[in-house]
Structure formats: C-alpha cells, structure tokens
Design a protein around this motif. Structure first.
Motif, PDB file in Angstrom:
ATOM      1  N   ARG A 105      32.495  25.486  44.827  1.00 31.02           N
ATOM      2  CA  ARG A 105      32.753  25.719  46.245  1.00 31.02           C
ATOM      3  C   ARG A 105      33.034  24.386  46.911  1.00 31.02           C
ATOM      4  O   ARG A 105      32.681  23.326  46.403  1.00 31.02           O
ATOM      5  CB  ARG A 105      31.601  26.462  46.912  1.00 31.02           C
ATOM      6  CG  ARG A 105      30.287  25.749  46.961  1.00 31.02           C
ATOM      7  CD  ARG A 105      29.143  26.612  47.502  1.00 31.02           C
ATOM      8  NE  ARG A 105      29.342  27.099  48.838  1.00 31.02           N
ATOM      9  CZ  ARG A 105      29.034  26.428  49.948  1.00 31.02           C
ATOM     10  NH1 ARG A 105      28.507  25.227  49.867  1.00 31.02           N
ATOM     11  NH2 ARG A 105      29.253  26.954  51.131  1.00 31.02           N
ATOM     12  N   ILE A 106      33.667  24.472  48.070  1.00 35.17           N
ATOM     13  CA  ILE A 106      33.943  23.285  48.873  1.00 35.17           C
ATOM     14  C   ILE A 106      32.663  22.909  49.611  1.00 35.17           C
ATOM     15  O   ILE A 106      31.979  23.762  50.167  1.00 35.17           O
ATOM     16  CB  ILE A 106      35.089  23.557  49.870  1.00 35.17           C
ATOM     17  CG1 ILE A 106      36.362  24.004  49.134  1.00 35.17           C
ATOM     18  CG2 ILE A 106      35.358  22.334  50.740  1.00 35.17           C
ATOM     19  CD1 ILE A 106      36.917  22.989  48.163  1.00 35.17           C
ATOM     20  N   LYS A 107      32.355  21.629  49.609  1.00 32.78           N
ATOM     21  CA  LYS A 107      31.136  21.149  50.263  1.00 32.78           C
ATOM     22  C   LYS A 107      31.121  21.506  51.745  1.00 32.78           C
ATOM     23  O   LYS A 107      32.174  21.532  52.399  1.00 32.78           O
ATOM     24  CB  LYS A 107      31.023  19.630  50.122  1.00 32.78           C
ATOM     25  CG  LYS A 107      30.765  19.169  48.714  1.00 32.78           C
ATOM     26  CD  LYS A 107      30.661  17.660  48.667  1.00 32.78           C
ATOM     27  CE  LYS A 107      30.338  17.179  47.281  1.00 32.78           C
ATOM     28  NZ  LYS A 107      30.207  15.715  47.224  1.00 32.78           N
ATOM     29  N   ASP A 108      29.923  21.774  52.266  1.00 34.97           N
ATOM     30  CA  ASP A 108      29.767  22.122  53.678  1.00 34.97           C
ATOM     31  C   ASP A 108      30.236  21.012  54.609  1.00 34.97           C
ATOM     32  O   ASP A 108      30.681  21.272  55.720  1.00 34.97           O
ATOM     33  CB  ASP A 108      28.302  22.462  53.990  1.00 34.97           C
ATOM     34  CG  ASP A 108      27.870  23.766  53.342  1.00 34.97           C
ATOM     35  OD1 ASP A 108      28.730  24.637  53.100  1.00 34.97           O
ATOM     36  OD2 ASP A 108      26.662  23.913  53.087  1.00 34.97           O
ATOM     37  N   PHE A 148      37.099  31.349  53.503  1.00 33.57           N
ATOM     38  CA  PHE A 148      36.738  30.624  54.720  1.00 33.57           C
ATOM     39  C   PHE A 148      35.231  30.623  54.963  1.00 33.57           C
ATOM     40  O   PHE A 148      34.669  29.621  55.372  1.00 33.57           O
ATOM     41  CB  PHE A 148      37.452  31.289  55.904  1.00 33.57           C
ATOM     42  CG  PHE A 148      37.964  30.324  56.929  1.00 33.57           C
ATOM     43  CD1 PHE A 148      39.060  29.529  56.662  1.00 33.57           C
ATOM     44  CD2 PHE A 148      37.347  30.227  58.161  1.00 33.57           C
ATOM     45  CE1 PHE A 148      39.537  28.648  57.614  1.00 33.57           C
ATOM     46  CE2 PHE A 148      37.819  29.349  59.121  1.00 33.57           C
ATOM     47  CZ  PHE A 148      38.911  28.556  58.844  1.00 33.57           C
ATOM     48  N   ASP A 149      34.566  31.763  54.732  1.00 35.54           N
ATOM     49  CA  ASP A 149      33.136  31.878  55.021  1.00 35.54           C
ATOM     50  C   ASP A 149      32.259  31.323  53.908  1.00 35.54           C
ATOM     51  O   ASP A 149      31.366  30.512  54.155  1.00 35.54           O
ATOM     52  CB  ASP A 149      32.755  33.336  55.298  1.00 35.54           C
ATOM     53  CG  ASP A 149      33.431  33.869  56.555  1.00 35.54           C
ATOM     54  OD1 ASP A 149      33.669  33.077  57.490  1.00 35.54           O
ATOM     55  OD2 ASP A 149      33.734  35.069  56.592  1.00 35.54           O
ATOM     56  N   SER A 150      32.496  31.734  52.673  1.00 33.92           N
ATOM     57  CA  SER A 150      31.631  31.309  51.568  1.00 33.92           C
ATOM     58  C   SER A 150      32.018  29.944  51.017  1.00 33.92           C
ATOM     59  O   SER A 150      31.217  29.302  50.349  1.00 33.92           O
ATOM     60  CB  SER A 150      31.691  32.330  50.423  1.00 33.92           C
ATOM     61  OG  SER A 150      32.936  32.268  49.765  1.00 33.92           O
ATOM     62  N   ARG A 151      33.262  29.510  51.264  1.00 35.08           N
ATOM     63  CA  ARG A 151      33.808  28.255  50.780  1.00 35.08           C
ATOM     64  C   ARG A 151      33.949  28.221  49.259  1.00 35.08           C
ATOM     65  O   ARG A 151      34.201  27.185  48.672  1.00 35.08           O
ATOM     66  CB  ARG A 151      32.986  27.069  51.275  1.00 35.08           C
ATOM     67  CG  ARG A 151      32.876  27.017  52.794  1.00 35.08           C
ATOM     68  CD  ARG A 151      31.900  25.985  53.286  1.00 35.08           C
ATOM     69  NE  ARG A 151      32.424  24.641  53.311  1.00 35.08           N
ATOM     70  CZ  ARG A 151      33.150  24.109  54.286  1.00 35.08           C
ATOM     71  NH1 ARG A 151      33.448  24.835  55.337  1.00 35.08           N
ATOM     72  NH2 ARG A 151      33.575  22.872  54.232  1.00 35.08           N
ATOM     73  N   GLU A 152      33.786  29.381  48.608  1.00 36.41           N
ATOM     74  CA  GLU A 152      33.914  29.445  47.157  1.00 36.41           C
ATOM     75  C   GLU A 152      35.372  29.366  46.734  1.00 36.41           C
ATOM     76  O   GLU A 152      36.250  29.901  47.392  1.00 36.41           O
ATOM     77  CB  GLU A 152      33.298  30.724  46.602  1.00 36.41           C
ATOM     78  CG  GLU A 152      31.798  30.663  46.533  1.00 36.41           C
ATOM     79  CD  GLU A 152      31.194  31.798  45.738  1.00 36.41           C
ATOM     80  OE1 GLU A 152      31.903  32.439  44.938  1.00 36.41           O
ATOM     81  OE2 GLU A 152      30.000  32.031  45.926  1.00 36.41           O
ATOM     82  N   VAL A 158      40.259  29.669  48.505  1.00 36.28           N
ATOM     83  CA  VAL A 158      38.990  29.199  49.060  1.00 36.28           C
ATOM     84  C   VAL A 158      38.677  30.126  50.222  1.00 36.28           C
ATOM     85  O   VAL A 158      39.407  30.169  51.212  1.00 36.28           O
ATOM     86  CB  VAL A 158      39.069  27.735  49.538  1.00 36.28           C
ATOM     87  CG1 VAL A 158      37.767  27.327  50.201  1.00 36.28           C
ATOM     88  CG2 VAL A 158      39.389  26.811  48.368  1.00 36.28           C
ATOM     89  N   ASP A 194      35.781  19.491  56.194  1.00 37.29           N
ATOM     90  CA  ASP A 194      36.592  20.334  57.071  1.00 37.29           C
ATOM     91  C   ASP A 194      37.635  21.027  56.195  1.00 37.29           C
ATOM     92  O   ASP A 194      38.389  20.365  55.468  1.00 37.29           O
ATOM     93  CB  ASP A 194      37.275  19.471  58.131  1.00 37.29           C
ATOM     94  CG  ASP A 194      38.095  20.268  59.128  1.00 37.29           C
ATOM     95  OD1 ASP A 194      38.333  21.477  58.906  1.00 37.29           O
ATOM     96  OD2 ASP A 194      38.491  19.674  60.143  1.00 37.29           O
ATOM     97  N   LEU A 195      37.698  22.351  56.228  1.00 35.28           N
ATOM     98  CA  LEU A 195      38.603  23.085  55.349  1.00 35.28           C
ATOM     99  C   LEU A 195      40.069  22.744  55.581  1.00 35.28           C
ATOM    100  O   LEU A 195      40.896  22.909  54.690  1.00 35.28           O
ATOM    101  CB  LEU A 195      38.366  24.591  55.470  1.00 35.28           C
ATOM    102  CG  LEU A 195      37.033  25.083  54.908  1.00 35.28           C
ATOM    103  CD1 LEU A 195      36.886  26.590  55.109  1.00 35.28           C
ATOM    104  CD2 LEU A 195      36.873  24.726  53.443  1.00 35.28           C
TER     105      LEU A 195
END
Length: 85
Positions: free
Chosen positions: A4-7, A49-53, A47, A10-11
């Motif tokens: 997943r993308i790190k919290d 948007f919510d889970s960033r997975e 990716v 910024d996406l």
C-alpha cells in the motif's frame, strides 16, 4: 502481505509515476496505471483512494506479474509499505 501507499504520501504524487485519477461505478476513486505488453495483454495497477492498497487486474491473457516488475519506481521512491492483510 499487501502493498500500500504510505499514509504520509499525497496520492497526487502517483501522477509522477504514470497513474491517473479515475472514477468508476464499480469502485471507489482510484489511481490507475495502464500497462501494455507486446503480446497485446493489458493490465493495470490500481491504488484505491481509501485503503491506499496497490492491486492489479488482468484484462487479457498471458500477463506477467505487474506488482514485481512495474512498481519498483514506487518502492525506490519510498512510497510503499508492506502490510498484513
């Protein structure tokens, strides 16, 4: 394990790596990176948007594993973390 993308990322940063923001009726807002192969196979990295997975979806046949080959730039940029599912 899932990627997943790190919290802290910024996406919108994903746009530098070929991802585009998409709105589909079957999913939440996602960033998608289409991948085309010489054998006419198409696969995309997503990716959520919510889970960033990070996920992949095979559209046609004979597709190699995109997670291994095509997200190395995200890993090298330190944008990705492995998490337990």
């Amino acid at each position: 394990m899932a990627l997943r993308i790190k919290d802290s990322v910024d996406l919108k940063e994903l746009e530098k790596y070929g991802f585009e923001l998409r709105h589909y009726s079957w999913a939440n807002n996602i960033y998608e990176r289409p991948l085309m192969y010489p054998n006419y196979s198409k696969q995309s990295l997503y990716v959520d948007f919510d889970s960033r997975e990070i996920d992949e979806e095979e559209i046609r046949f004979n597709v190699i594993d995109a997670k291994e080959e095509h997200i190395q730039d995200l890993i090298k940029a330190d944008l990705v973390v492995k998490v337990e599912k």
